[in-house]
Structures are given as C-alpha cells and as structure tokens.
Design a protein around this motif. Structure first.
Motif, PDB file in Angstrom:
ATOM      1  N   SER A 177      12.878 -97.393 -18.399  1.00 57.83           N
ATOM      2  CA  SER A 177      13.403 -97.641 -17.805  1.00 57.83           C
ATOM      3  C   SER A 177      14.356 -99.321 -17.428  1.00 57.83           C
ATOM      4  O   SER A 177      15.503 -99.417 -16.730  1.00 57.83           O
ATOM      5  CB  SER A 177      13.118 -97.852 -16.097  1.00 57.83           C
ATOM      6  N   ARG A 187      -2.971 -92.572 -18.294  1.00 62.47           N
ATOM      7  CA  ARG A 187      -1.783 -93.585 -17.233  1.00 62.47           C
ATOM      8  C   ARG A 187      -1.652 -94.448 -17.420  1.00 62.47           C
ATOM      9  O   ARG A 187      -0.474 -95.372 -16.741  1.00 62.47           O
ATOM     10  CB  ARG A 187      -3.228 -93.130 -16.007  1.00 62.47           C
ATOM     11  N   ALA A 236       7.366 -95.623 -19.289  1.00 53.92           N
ATOM     12  CA  ALA A 236       8.093 -96.102 -18.398  1.00 53.92           C
ATOM     13  C   ALA A 236       8.904 -97.591 -17.866  1.00 53.92           C
ATOM     14  O   ALA A 236       9.998 -97.182 -18.093  1.00 53.92           O
ATOM     15  CB  ALA A 236       7.475 -95.271 -17.075  1.00 53.92           C
ATOM     16  N   HIS A 279       2.490 -84.828 -23.466  1.00 51.16           N
ATOM     17  CA  HIS A 279       2.969 -86.498 -23.084  1.00 51.16           C
ATOM     18  C   HIS A 279       4.066 -86.819 -23.102  1.00 51.16           C
ATOM     19  O   HIS A 279       5.363 -87.523 -21.958  1.00 51.16           O
ATOM     20  CB  HIS A 279       2.491 -87.506 -23.398  1.00 51.16           C
ATOM     21  N   ASP A 328      11.331 -85.613 -19.604  1.00 52.03           N
ATOM     22  CA  ASP A 328      11.468 -84.953 -17.886  1.00 52.03           C
ATOM     23  C   ASP A 328      11.803 -86.333 -17.123  1.00 52.03           C
ATOM     24  O   ASP A 328      13.204 -85.502 -16.336  1.00 52.03           O
ATOM     25  CB  ASP A 328       9.990 -83.339 -17.878  1.00 52.03           C
ATOM     26  N   GLU A 329      11.216 -87.411 -16.942  1.00 55.54           N
ATOM     27  CA  GLU A 329      11.595 -88.179 -15.734  1.00 55.54           C
ATOM     28  C   GLU A 329      12.424 -89.652 -16.283  1.00 55.54           C
ATOM     29  O   GLU A 329      12.576 -89.572 -15.281  1.00 55.54           O
ATOM     30  CB  GLU A 329       9.942 -88.938 -15.386  1.00 55.54           C
ATOM     31  N   HIS A 330      12.909 -89.321 -18.064  1.00 56.43           N
ATOM     32  CA  HIS A 330      13.662 -90.592 -18.047  1.00 56.43           C
ATOM     33  C   HIS A 330      14.938 -89.581 -18.871  1.00 56.43           C
ATOM     34  O   HIS A 330      14.524 -89.348 -19.905  1.00 56.43           O
ATOM     35  CB  HIS A 330      13.362 -91.678 -19.349  1.00 56.43           C
ATOM     36  N   ALA A 331      15.864 -89.827 -18.498  1.00 57.71           N
ATOM     37  CA  ALA A 331      17.398 -89.361 -19.157  1.00 57.71           C
ATOM     38  C   ALA A 331      17.629 -90.299 -20.630  1.00 57.71           C
ATOM     39  O   ALA A 331      18.413 -89.065 -21.120  1.00 57.71           O
ATOM     40  CB  ALA A 331      18.440 -89.234 -18.123  1.00 57.71           C
ATOM     41  N   LYS A 342       1.530 -94.161 -19.978  1.00 62.13           N
ATOM     42  CA  LYS A 342       3.256 -93.934 -20.004  1.00 62.13           C
ATOM     43  C   LYS A 342       3.353 -94.865 -18.571  1.00 62.13           C
ATOM     44  O   LYS A 342       4.829 -94.949 -18.571  1.00 62.13           O
ATOM     45  CB  LYS A 342       2.472 -92.585 -18.584  1.00 62.13           C
ATOM     46  N   GLU A 389       6.751 -85.303 -20.952  1.00 58.63           N
ATOM     47  CA  GLU A 389       6.645 -86.044 -19.513  1.00 58.63           C
ATOM     48  C   GLU A 389       7.884 -86.201 -19.426  1.00 58.63           C
ATOM     49  O   GLU A 389       8.454 -87.093 -18.336  1.00 58.63           O
ATOM     50  CB  GLU A 389       5.216 -86.150 -19.136  1.00 58.63           C
ATOM     51  N   LEU A 390       7.788 -87.690 -19.681  1.00 61.53           N
ATOM     52  CA  LEU A 390       8.566 -88.932 -20.472  1.00 61.53           C
ATOM     53  C   LEU A 390      10.029 -88.161 -20.306  1.00 61.53           C
ATOM     54  O   LEU A 390      10.985 -89.191 -19.774  1.00 61.53           O
ATOM     55  CB  LEU A 390       8.060 -89.915 -21.365  1.00 61.53           C
TER      56      LEU A 390
END
Length: 301
Positions: free
Chosen positions: A128, A117, A124, A151, A157-160, A120, A154-155
């Motif tokens: 970003s 948690r 992130a 893990h 998938d969430e950050h192009a 990540k 996840e990153l």
C-alpha cells in the motif's frame, strides 16, 4: 507498462557487482544490465536474493536503483523490497517509486519470521506504500516465511496493485495450484531456474531468472520456446541448460552464479561477507559444469 501481462518475459534477478574494495561497481552494473536487455530481457529485478540485497546498506540500494533507472530508460526496473523492519521496507518502496521504478517485488522481512497475521500486515503496508504494480515473492527456503495459496489470494483480493507472484518454493505442485487459483490479472512467475519449463507449461508467463546473468540469449530463447509451445525444441535446450540452472538452487547460489559470470567473461565472482569465495573443490566443480556446457552449447538461432 500495459495492464495486461505487465511482467511477461524474462526479468534477470541481476547480481550486484563489487569493486575490489567492496564498493558497488556502478559502471559494470550499467553495462551488464544493458547487455541483458539487448539480448531480449524485459526488465531488471535488482536487490533480491541473488542481488545480495540483505547485505546492502539503504544508501547503496538507492544508488543501485538510480543507476539502473538511468541505464534502462523506459524498460522496467522492479526492485526487491526487503528490510529488517516494516518501516524500512515502506521507506524503500516509496523511494523506488520516486526514482522512477516501474514495479516492486515485495519480500517478507529479513530475520523475523512469525504467523500470517504479522506477515500479512507487513506485506500490506509495503504493497500500500505506492501505487506501483507488485510482485509477491514467496521463497520459504530462503526467508522461512511461506505464503500459501490462500494467503496470496487474500492479498490479491485486498490490493488491486498486486499483479504477479514469484513462486520459489521449488514445489511444482504449488505452481500448478497458483496457476489454477490466481485471477486473470495476476501473473505467475517462475522463481527457480530449474523449474522453468515445468512452470511455463503450468501457466507461468514470466521468469525472474538467475543464470541469465551469464547466459541471457539462451535464457530468453528457452523461455520464448516454452511460451510458444515449441516443447520439443525447448526440451532440447533445457536439457543442455539444466546443469547450469541447478546452480540456482543451493545455499551458495550467489557465489556459484557469480563464478559462472566470471568464468564466461560477464562479471566478477566477488561477493560480500558473510558470503565467501568458493572453496577449491566447489570452484573445480562449477568450472567442470561450465566447460561441459561450453563443449555442447547449441548454436545460436
């Protein structure tokens, strides 16, 4: 850099050279980076583990990036972004973009190790902070934070802008798992020298390399042979190179690789405390490895 395989090739984890007074030797840094580029490297990765990033002040990191961006021109400088705090890492990432760096290698925070948690959210925030393409750096041996395949996905998938993973767990099973799981736009990069051939066979398209600081032509040739599927030739060169490549895997890998640089005439063995120079026994051992390698070095092609 193009959108396809932007981190393909050999990227030296460039060492940080120090003057006798302990300051950064920018003149040598510039020349060293340019030499490795002439020998076929794709770009430079400063401020990482081998670059002693955790012993450098923020002002020194910024000055190193200024030197390398100026020295390399259009070639990518991809700094390691590590800090004690998330705020510090975000600040360095933004400065790196302002200075003209073309990518970032994002590390977990120094010292503090916790659950996914918290890790990540840290990753992130740094990812970003800019729109630069990012290499995720997994090195649980050095940083005690292990980014598992789930893990990493996840990153991704969430950050192009996550475009590569540097896998340095030394577990070849992790390499094959990532190769099977990563989407096509995310590259896999070998992060430990003595798994180069195995990593490329498993699907890696890049190598963030250590011994390249002393042997760039040999490193680039080994990588290119492996990528071309010329495995008999690659295996012959790999067997010669492995005693040197294994120097990248221990606690004192920085001292060892810098000693190889000094012994081969491509740098100084100076390190920054708390690291100390090699003991006489360690020095003798690494010199023996270098002498044996020199005696049997394959002819340039």
């Amino acid at each position: 850099m193009t959108q396809s395989k932007i981190f393909e090739g050999v990227f030296p984890a460039i060492t940080t050279p120090f003057n006798q007074d302990g300051s950064v030797d920018h003149a040598f840094l510039r020349d060293h980076a340019r030499w490795m580029m002439r020998e076929g490297s794709r770009g430079m990765v400063p401020l990482g583990s081998l670059g002693e990033g955790n012993t450098l002040e923020e002002s020194e990191k910024i000055a190193i990036l200024e030197t390398l961006v100026d020295a390399l021109g259009d070639a990518p400088v991809v700094p390691g972004i590590g800090s004690l705090s998330t705020q510090g890492a975000v600040r360095l990432a933004r400065v790196a973009q302002e200075l003209g760096c073309q990518g970032l290698m994002v590390l977990p925070p120094y010292v503090y190790t916790s659950d996914w948690r918290e890790m990540k959210l840290h990753m992130a925030a740094v990812i970003s902070a800019t729109d630069l393409p990012v290499i995720l750096y997994n090195n649980p041996i050095a940083y005690r934070t292990d980014f598992l395949t789930a893990h990493i996905l996840e990153l991704v998938d969430e950050h192009a802008n996550v475009r590569a993973v540097k896998e340095s767990s030394s577990d070849v099973r992790r390499v094959t798992a990532l190769a099977a799981a990563l989407p096509s736009h995310v590259e896999l990069m070998v992060g430990v020298d003595d798994l180069l051939l195995e990593g490329v066979v498993a699907g890696a398209t890049g190598w963030i390399a250590g011994l390249v600081n002393a042997y760039p032509a040999e490193s680039v040739r080994l990588f290119n042979l492996a990528r071309a599927g010329r495995l008999d030739e690659a295996s012959d060169l790999y067997r010669w190179f492995l005693p040197l490549l294994r120097l990248d895997t221990g606690i004192k890998f920085v001292q060892l690789i810098k000693q190889v640089q000094e012994e081969t005439g491509h740098g100084s063995a100076r390190v920054r405390a708390p690291r100390l120079a090699l003991t006489p026994a360690e020095f003798s051992e690494v010199r023996g490895i270098i002498q044996q390698a020199s005696a049997s070095q394959p002819a340039p092609v």
